[in-house]
Design a protein around this motif. Structure first.
Motif, PDB file in Angstrom:
ATOM      1  N   ALA A 280      43.440  35.343  34.849  1.00 48.66           N
ATOM      2  CA  ALA A 280      42.648  36.855  35.088  1.00 48.66           C
ATOM      3  C   ALA A 280      41.384  35.422  34.683  1.00 48.66           C
ATOM      4  O   ALA A 280      39.901  36.411  34.599  1.00 48.66           O
ATOM      5  N   ALA A 281      41.280  34.724  33.775  1.00 43.25           N
ATOM      6  CA  ALA A 281      40.231  34.036  33.693  1.00 43.25           C
ATOM      7  C   ALA A 281      39.485  33.230  34.110  1.00 43.25           C
ATOM      8  O   ALA A 281      38.018  33.889  35.129  1.00 43.25           O
ATOM      9  N   ILE A 282      40.411  32.586  35.336  1.00 41.90           N
ATOM     10  CA  ILE A 282      39.468  31.813  36.327  1.00 41.90           C
ATOM     11  C   ILE A 282      39.525  32.951  37.431  1.00 41.90           C
ATOM     12  O   ILE A 282      37.386  32.320  38.090  1.00 41.90           O
ATOM     13  N   PHE A 283      39.622  33.714  37.793  1.00 40.88           N
ATOM     14  CA  PHE A 283      39.757  34.731  39.072  1.00 40.88           C
ATOM     15  C   PHE A 283      39.154  35.957  38.601  1.00 40.88           C
ATOM     16  O   PHE A 283      37.948  36.748  39.157  1.00 40.88           O
ATOM     17  N   GLY A 284      38.923  37.143  37.477  1.00 38.56           N
ATOM     18  CA  GLY A 284      39.032  38.208  37.330  1.00 38.56           C
ATOM     19  C   GLY A 284      40.166  39.188  36.761  1.00 38.56           C
ATOM     20  O   GLY A 284      41.128  38.390  38.057  1.00 38.56           O
ATOM     21  N   PRO A 285      40.114  39.792  35.909  1.00 41.21           N
ATOM     22  CA  PRO A 285      41.203  40.881  36.671  1.00 41.21           C
ATOM     23  C   PRO A 285      41.225  41.244  37.301  1.00 41.21           C
ATOM     24  O   PRO A 285      42.862  42.237  37.362  1.00 41.21           O
ATOM     25  N   ASP A 286      40.370  41.256  38.006  1.00 35.39           N
ATOM     26  CA  ASP A 286      40.571  42.393  39.516  1.00 35.39           C
ATOM     27  C   ASP A 286      40.302  41.845  40.290  1.00 35.39           C
ATOM     28  O   ASP A 286      40.553  42.154  42.045  1.00 35.39           O
ATOM     29  N   HIS A 287      40.986  40.677  40.865  1.00 41.26           N
ATOM     30  CA  HIS A 287      41.406  39.930  41.931  1.00 41.26           C
ATOM     31  C   HIS A 287      42.249  39.521  42.324  1.00 41.26           C
ATOM     32  O   HIS A 287      43.145  40.202  41.589  1.00 41.26           O
ATOM     33  N   PRO A 288      42.311  39.658  43.696  1.00 33.97           N
ATOM     34  CA  PRO A 288      44.143  40.016  44.192  1.00 33.97           C
ATOM     35  C   PRO A 288      44.999  38.863  43.939  1.00 33.97           C
ATOM     36  O   PRO A 288      45.549  39.001  43.350  1.00 33.97           O
ATOM     37  N   TRP A 289      44.344  38.108  43.749  1.00 30.59           N
ATOM     38  CA  TRP A 289      45.279  36.439  43.209  1.00 30.59           C
ATOM     39  C   TRP A 289      45.830  36.855  41.816  1.00 30.59           C
ATOM     40  O   TRP A 289      47.366  36.904  40.947  1.00 30.59           O
ATOM     41  N   THR A 290      44.844  37.657  40.856  1.00 32.46           N
ATOM     42  CA  THR A 290      45.841  37.580  40.000  1.00 32.46           C
ATOM     43  C   THR A 290      46.845  39.315  39.783  1.00 32.46           C
ATOM     44  O   THR A 290      47.616  38.795  39.007  1.00 32.46           O
ATOM     45  N   PHE A 291      46.271  39.743  40.172  1.00 28.76           N
ATOM     46  CA  PHE A 291      46.627  41.229  41.154  1.00 28.76           C
ATOM     47  C   PHE A 291      48.268  40.911  41.861  1.00 28.76           C
ATOM     48  O   PHE A 291      49.287  41.211  41.025  1.00 28.76           O
ATOM     49  N   ALA A 292      48.553  39.457  42.278  1.00 25.67           N
ATOM     50  CA  ALA A 292      49.736  38.906  42.723  1.00 25.67           C
ATOM     51  C   ALA A 292      50.218  38.272  42.261  1.00 25.67           C
ATOM     52  O   ALA A 292      52.275  38.510  42.045  1.00 25.67           O
ATOM     53  N   SER A 293      49.874  37.231  41.369  1.00 22.81           N
ATOM     54  CA  SER A 293      50.961  37.122  39.244  1.00 22.81           C
ATOM     55  C   SER A 293      51.419  38.260  39.075  1.00 22.81           C
ATOM     56  O   SER A 293      52.209  37.473  38.691  1.00 22.81           O
ATOM     57  N   ARG A 294      50.315  39.248  38.590  1.00 24.18           N
ATOM     58  CA  ARG A 294      51.280  40.522  38.021  1.00 24.18           C
ATOM     59  C   ARG A 294      52.410  40.587  38.891  1.00 24.18           C
ATOM     60  O   ARG A 294      53.402  41.129  37.582  1.00 24.18           O
ATOM     61  N   LEU A 295      52.636  41.067  39.976  1.00 24.72           N
ATOM     62  CA  LEU A 295      53.619  41.850  40.512  1.00 24.72           C
ATOM     63  C   LEU A 295      54.809  40.543  40.040  1.00 24.72           C
ATOM     64  O   LEU A 295      55.429  40.906  40.466  1.00 24.72           O
ATOM     65  N   GLN A 296      54.590  39.234  40.803  1.00 23.76           N
ATOM     66  CA  GLN A 296      55.450  37.905  40.719  1.00 23.76           C
ATOM     67  C   GLN A 296      56.068  38.584  38.999  1.00 23.76           C
ATOM     68  O   GLN A 296      57.146  37.805  39.214  1.00 23.76           O
ATOM     69  N   LEU A 297      55.159  38.004  38.453  1.00 25.87           N
ATOM     70  CA  LEU A 297      55.813  37.926  36.484  1.00 25.87           C
ATOM     71  C   LEU A 297      57.159  39.734  36.099  1.00 25.87           C
ATOM     72  O   LEU A 297      58.128  39.617  36.032  1.00 25.87           O
ATOM     73  N   ALA A 298      56.205  40.720  37.133  1.00 27.62           N
ATOM     74  CA  ALA A 298      56.987  42.076  36.872  1.00 27.62           C
ATOM     75  C   ALA A 298      58.410  41.647  37.629  1.00 27.62           C
ATOM     76  O   ALA A 298      59.214  42.328  37.829  1.00 27.62           O
ATOM     77  N   GLY A 299      58.517  41.327  39.095  1.00 26.49           N
ATOM     78  CA  GLY A 299      59.564  40.627  39.861  1.00 26.49           C
ATOM     79  C   GLY A 299      60.211  39.688  38.550  1.00 26.49           C
ATOM     80  O   GLY A 299      61.737  40.077  39.119  1.00 26.49           O
ATOM     81  N   LEU A 300      60.262  38.488  38.389  1.00 26.70           N
ATOM     82  CA  LEU A 300      61.115  38.071  37.480  1.00 26.70           C
ATOM     83  C   LEU A 300      61.791  39.260  35.978  1.00 26.70           C
ATOM     84  O   LEU A 300      62.659  38.932  36.035  1.00 26.70           O
TER      85      LEU A 300
ATOM     86  N   THR B  44      49.532  47.756  36.132  1.00 21.71           N
ATOM     87  CA  THR B  44      49.244  47.092  37.661  1.00 21.71           C
ATOM     88  C   THR B  44      48.699  47.622  38.845  1.00 21.71           C
ATOM     89  O   THR B  44      47.787  47.475  39.795  1.00 21.71           O
ATOM     90  N   VAL B  45      50.187  48.649  39.118  1.00 18.28           N
ATOM     91  CA  VAL B  45      49.264  49.679  40.699  1.00 18.28           C
ATOM     92  C   VAL B  45      48.721  50.389  40.541  1.00 18.28           C
ATOM     93  O   VAL B  45      47.468  50.580  41.082  1.00 18.28           O
ATOM     94  N   ASP B  46      47.631  50.984  39.054  1.00 17.11           N
ATOM     95  CA  ASP B  46      47.251  51.780  39.017  1.00 17.11           C
ATOM     96  C   ASP B  46      45.721  50.521  38.743  1.00 17.11           C
ATOM     97  O   ASP B  46      44.769  51.251  39.173  1.00 17.11           O
ATOM     98  N   GLU B  47      45.926  49.552  38.377  1.00 25.03           N
ATOM     99  CA  GLU B  47      44.452  48.854  38.658  1.00 25.03           C
ATOM    100  C   GLU B  47      44.880  48.466  39.866  1.00 25.03           C
ATOM    101  O   GLU B  47      42.897  48.552  40.482  1.00 25.03           O
ATOM    102  N   SER B  48      45.302  48.084  40.188  1.00 23.83           N
ATOM    103  CA  SER B  48      45.535  47.720  42.196  1.00 23.83           C
ATOM    104  C   SER B  48      44.597  48.611  42.935  1.00 23.83           C
ATOM    105  O   SER B  48      43.851  48.869  43.882  1.00 23.83           O
ATOM    106  N   ALA B  49      45.180  50.230  42.444  1.00 26.85           N
ATOM    107  CA  ALA B  49      44.385  50.846  43.562  1.00 26.85           C
ATOM    108  C   ALA B  49      43.504  51.105  42.836  1.00 26.85           C
ATOM    109  O   ALA B  49      42.530  51.219  44.118  1.00 26.85           O
TER     110      ALA B  49
END
Length: 770
Positions: free
Chosen positions: A654-674, A691-696
Motif C-alpha cells: 500500500a505504501a509502495i504502490f498505493g492502496p488502490d493498485h492491483p498489486w495491493t489488492f492481489a496481496s490482500r486477497l492472498q492474505l484472506a486466502g491464507l 477488499t471487494v468493495d474497494e476493488s470494485a
C-alpha cells in the motif's frame, strides 16, 4: 588555457587546407625540377602527371574544406574546446571547473585558473579510479550530489592520461555525442568525458552502439569513457520495475550495464579528512574540515547546505525573494519529475505560478519576475547559483544538490497532476518517455500513461514497454503482449538494435506472465544468444538475460536446469559486482525460487534481511522477497509466521504502490486466502468484504481481482455452513465471470463445477502474474 564550446571537429578542417596547399606546392615543385633535370618531352609528361595528381588532391582538399564547413556549422558548440578552437589535451586543462567541478568560494585572485577550487585531496578510492581509467574502457563514478565524484574522476584522468584528448560533449546538444564520436576517430588517445551521464542518457541519446564506437575507435587509437552520475539518479534509472525483468526495457540499462562502477561516499572517511587537514594554506578546506561532522567536505566546499538554506529562507514573507523561491521550487520539481534537459525559462515561468499561489500569492508581496530570475541565477556565497544558466539562451539547470535534498527529506510532497501535464505537453518525444518512467516509478499512472503515449505517438518505440508495464500491472497482460507485438511488427528498417532488444525483452516477460512459458523461453533464449555474442558471459546484460532464461526454464518444468543456471548467474554477479549490487540481489532471488529443498526458507530469510538492510522496506524487490518467503513458510506449515509476514507485505505494498493498485489488492486477497485455509474464517470474510468493495470502486466490478474476491467470499461462506447464500452468490458470480472473463477462465470453470458439486474441495484463484 581557457576552454569553451565552439566549432568542431577540427581535424577535418586542418587536413583539408593542407591538401590544397600540398597540391599547389607539388605542381610548382614538379615544374621547377623537370625544367632543370629532365629532357623536354619527359618533363612535360611528369608535369602533366603532377598536375593531374594535384588536381585530384585539390578537389579532395576542397571537398574536405567544404565538409569541414558543414561539420563546423552542424557541430557548433557541441564539444569543449580551447581558445584556439581545438579539442584540448588533458594536461592543458588548468581549471577543473571546465570539467564540471562545482566551484568553491574563491581565494585571492579569482581569475587565476584553479582559484575557484581548493587543492585536490586524494580520496580513499582515488587509486582504484586511476587503475580503472588506465585499464577499463568505461568507468562510472557514482555518488551523491557534491560527494566529490567529478573532482576525483577528473584528477584521476589528469594523473593517468595527461596526453589524451579531452572530448567533452555538451549534454544539452542533441548531436554532441555524434560530434564526440567523430573526434575520437581523429585522436590517437582520447578521454570521452560524460559528467552527469544521465543528461546524455536522456531521450536515448547515448546508446550501447555509440558506446562501442567510443570503446573501439580503431587500430592505433585508444579511448576511455569516464562518466559520473548521482546515486539518486542511478537509482531512478535502474530501480523502476521495467517489464518485470532483471534489466528492464530501456536502453539506459544496456549502457550502464557496461560500466565499471566505483561508488564514492558523500561523507569523507577519517583518512580523507586528515588529508584535507594537511592543506594548511587553504582556509576553505580548513573550514570544511572543522564542520565535517554532519556534511561531507566536498559538500561544504560547494556550499550545498548553504544554498539549500538560502532557498528555504527565501520563502519567508519580507525576504524579498519569494518569487525567486517559487522559481527554484518549480525547477526542483521538474527535475524530480525526470526533466533532465535544460529548462526553458518560459516553462519555468509557467510552473512557478502554482508554487507562488500555494504559498499565498499576492499576499507575500512577491518581487518582479526579472528580480526573481536575477536572484536565482546569481552565485550565492561566491559559489554556485540555485539555477545554472546554459549556453542556449533562456535555459537553466537547477543545482543538483537541491532535488536530491528534497527527495532525501523526511516528507516529500508529491508532484501535482498539473505539473505532470505541463511537463509532458512541453517535452519532445524522447524526453516525454523519460518523464513516463519517472512517473511510473512514483506510481503516477495517469501521468505515466500520458507521457508514454505522447512518446510512442512521436516515434519513440521503447515507450511501448512503458505502456505494456502499465497494462500488465493492471492484469491486462494480453493487451500488453498485443501492444508489444504490434510495435515490433511496425518497427521501420534501421531501427536501432537496442530498441528491438528492449521490446523483445518486454514481450518475453509479459508472454511468460500470461502463461505462455514456451514463447517466453524461446524469446529470452534468442536474446541470450545475441548478447553473449556481443558482450560475453561476464557482462551485466548477459547475466540479466540469463537470469530470465532461468526463470522461464523453471516455469516450463525444468527446475533443476533452472537452478543450475541461477547458481551460475549468482556466482558471476557476486564475483563481478559484489553482494549489494541489484544484479546480485536478483540472482540470489532466482536461486531461492528454484531451490526446492528445506534450505529454500533459509535462502529467502537471508535475502530478506539483506534486502531490508540495503534497499529498505518500502522497495519492490524487498517486498517481492518477503512475499515469496511468506509463501514458502505457508507451504512448510508455518502459517503463523507466514501470516505475520504477509500482513507486512500488504502494508508495504500500500505504501509502495498505493492502496488502490492491483498489486495491493492481489496481496490482500492472498492474505484472506491464507486466513481461510487456516480456519480463521471471520478474519477472511472481514478482509474480503472491504477488499471487494474497494476493488470494485477502484478497478471495476468486472475486474479479475474483484471477481476473485467474490469467489473467495462464496468459498469461505460455504465452509461456514451458509449454503443457501453460497448457491445464489455462485450463480451471480458465474454469470459475471462468463461475461467479463470468458467461459474458459479458471474462475468461470470453478464456479460452474462448484454449482454442480457443492462438496468440491476448497480452491481459490491466483493469476499467473501474482
Amino acid at each position: 588555457m581557457k576552454c569553451m564550446r565552439v566549432r568542431g571537429p577540427w581535424g577535418i578542417r586542418r587536413s583539408g587546407w593542407w591538401l590544397l596547399v600540398g597540391a599547389a606546392a607539388g605542381v610548382s615543385s614538379a615544374s621547377w625540377l623537370t625544367a632543370r633535370l629532365l629532357p623536354g618531352a619527359v618533363a612535360g609528361a611528369v608535369v602533366a602527371v603532377a598536375a593531374t595528381a594535384g588536381a585530384v588532391l585539390s578537389q579532395r582538399g576542397q571537398r574536405l574544406v567544404e565538409e569541414s564547413a558543414r561539420h563546423s556549422s552542424a557541430f557548433q558548440e557541441k564539444l569543449l574546446v580551447d581558445d584556439r578552437g581545438t579539442v584540448p589535451r588533458v594536461r592543458d586543462l588548468a581549471d577543473p571547473l571546465d570539467a564540471g567541478v562545482h566551484p568553491a568560494a574563491p581565494m585571492g585572485d579569482a581569475d587565476v585558473p584553479g582559484a575557484r577550487v581548493p587543492p585536490f585531496v586524494r580520496r580513499d578510492l582515488s587509486g582504484e579510479i586511476e587503475e580503472a581509467v588506465r585499464n577499463r574502457p568505461f568507468v562510472l563514478v557514482v555518488g551523491e550530489s557534491t560527494a566529490g565524484k567529478t573532482r576525483a574522476a577528473f584528477e584521476a584522468v589528469r594523473s593517468v592520461r595527461p596526453e589524451a584528448a579531452f572530448i567533452a560533449p555538451d549534454p544539452a546538444a542533441s548531436s554532441a555525442l555524434q560530434a564526440a564520436a567523430a573526434a575520437v576517430q581523429r585522436e590517437r588517445s582520447s578521454v570521452v568525458w560524460l559528467d552527469d551521464i544521465d543528461r546524455h542518457l536522456a531521450a536515448g541519446a547515448l546508446t550501447s552502439s555509440l558506446l562501442r564506437r567510443f570503446a573501439s575507435p580503431g587500430v592505433g587509437r585508444a579511448c576511455v569513457v569516464v562518466a559520473t552520475i548521482r546515486a539518486q539518479e542511478r537509482a531512478r534509472l535502474t530501480n523502476a520495475r521495467e517489464a518485470g525483468d532483471a534489466l528492464g526495457a530501456r536502453t539506459v540499462r544496456d549502457v550502464l550495464g557496461q560500466a565499471h562502477e566505483i561508488r564514492l561516499d558523500r561523507r569523507w572517511h577519517q583518512g580523507e579528512v586528515d588529508g584535507a587537514r594537511e592543506h594548511h594554506g587553504d582556509s576553505r578546506l580548513a573550514r570544511a574540515v572543522d564542520n565535517a561532522g554532519r556534511y561531507g567536505i566536498a559538500e561544504l566546499l560547494a556550499a550545498g547546505p548553504q544554498l539549500l538554506t538560502a532557498w528555504q529562507d527565501a520563502w519567508a514573507p519580507g525576504s524579498g525573494h519569494v518569487r525567486g523561491a517559487a522559481l527554484v521550487s518549480a525547477a526542483v520539481e521538474a527535475r524530480r519529475a525526470g526533466w533532465s534537459r535544460p529548462l526553458p525559462v518560459a516553462l519555468l515561468r509557467e510552473l512557478h505560478e502554482d508554487h507562488l499561489a500555494a504559498r499565498g500569492g499576492p499576499l507575500l508581496r512577491p518581487e518582479s519576475w526579472s528580480e526573481a530570475l536575477a536572484w536565482a541565477t546569481t552565485p550565492l556565497l561566491a559559489t554556485s547559483s540555485l539555477l545554472l544558466p546554459r549556453d542556449q539562451p533562456d535555459t537553466y539547470y537547477v543545482f543538483d544538490y537541491l532535488p536530491d535534498a528534497v527527495d532525501a527529506g523526511p516528507s516529500t510532497t508529491p508532484i501535482p497532476d498539473t505539473t505532470w501535464a505541463r511537463l509532458i505537453a512541453a517535452a519532445e518525444p524522447g524526453l516525454s518517455e523519460d518523464l513516463g518512467w519517472t512517473a511510473l516509478g512514483q506510481m503516477r499512472h495517469t501521468a505515466a500513461r500520458d507521457a508514454f503515449t505522447r512518446a510512442l505517438d512521436g516515434g519513440v518505440l521503447t515507450a511501448a514497454s512503458g505502456l505494456a508495464q502499465l497494462l500488465g500491472d493492471r492484469f491486462q497482460i494480453d493487451e500488453a503482449c498485443r501492444l508489444l507485438r504490434t510495435t515490433l511488427a511496425s518497427a521501420p528498417p534501421g531501427t536501432p538494435p537496442e530498441t528491438l532488444f528492449s521490446l523483445r525483452s518486454s514481450l518475453a516477460w509479459w508472454s511468460g506472465a500470461a502463461g505462455n512459458g514456451a514463447e517466453a523461453l524461446g524469446l529470452v533464449s534468442t536474446l541470450r544468444d545475441d548478447v553473449r555474442g556481443r558482450y560475453g558471459d561476464d557482462h551485466a546484460i548477459t547475466i540479466g538475460v540469463t537470469q530470465n532464461v532461468a526463470r522461464w526454464t523453471g516455469t516450463h518444468g525444468r527446475t533443476q536446469e533452472a537452478l543450475a543456471l541461477s547458481l551460475d548467474v549468482e556466482e558471476r554477479a557476486l564475483r563481478l559486482f559484489g553482494p549489494d549490487h541489484p544484479l546480485a540481489f536478483l540472482a540470489r532471488f532466482e536461486v531461492a525460487v528454484w531451490t526446492r529443498d528445506d534450505g529454500a526458507i533459509r535462502l529467502w530469510q537471508d535475502l530478506a534481511a539483506d534486502a531490508r538492510r540495503v534497499l529498505g522496506d518500502i522497495n519492490r524487490t524487498t517486498n517481492d522477497v518477503l512475499w515469496n518467503l511468506a509463501g514458502r513458510l505457508a507451504s512448510s506449515g508455518d502459517t503463523t509466521q507466514a501470516l505475520r509476514i504477509l500482513t507486512k507485505v500488504v502494508q508495504d505494498r500500500a505504501a509502495i504502490f498505493g492502496p488502490d493498485h492491483p498489486w495491493t489488492f492481489a496481496s490482500r486477497l492472498q492474505l484472506a486466502g491464507l486466513y481461510g485455509e487456516t480456519g480463521r474464517l471471520p478474519e477472511a470474510q472481514s478482509l474480503l468484504t472491504a477488499t471487494v468493495d474497494e476493488s470494485a470502486r477502484a478497478l471495476g466490478h468486472g475486474h479479475e481481482l474483484t471477481l476473485a474476491g467474490r469467489h473467495q467470499q462464496a468459498l469461505w461462506a460455504a465452509l461456514s455452513g451458509r449454503q443457501e447464500d453460497v448457491s445464489a452468490a455462485l450463480a451471480a458470480l458465474l454469470a459475471d465471470c462468463e461475461r467479463h472473463l470468458g467461459r474458459d477462465h479458471p474462475l468461470t470453470e470453478d464456479c460452474r463445477a462448484r454449482a454442480a458439486d457443492p462438496t468440491r474441495p476448497p480452491w481459490y484463484y491466483e493469476p499467473p502474474s501474482w
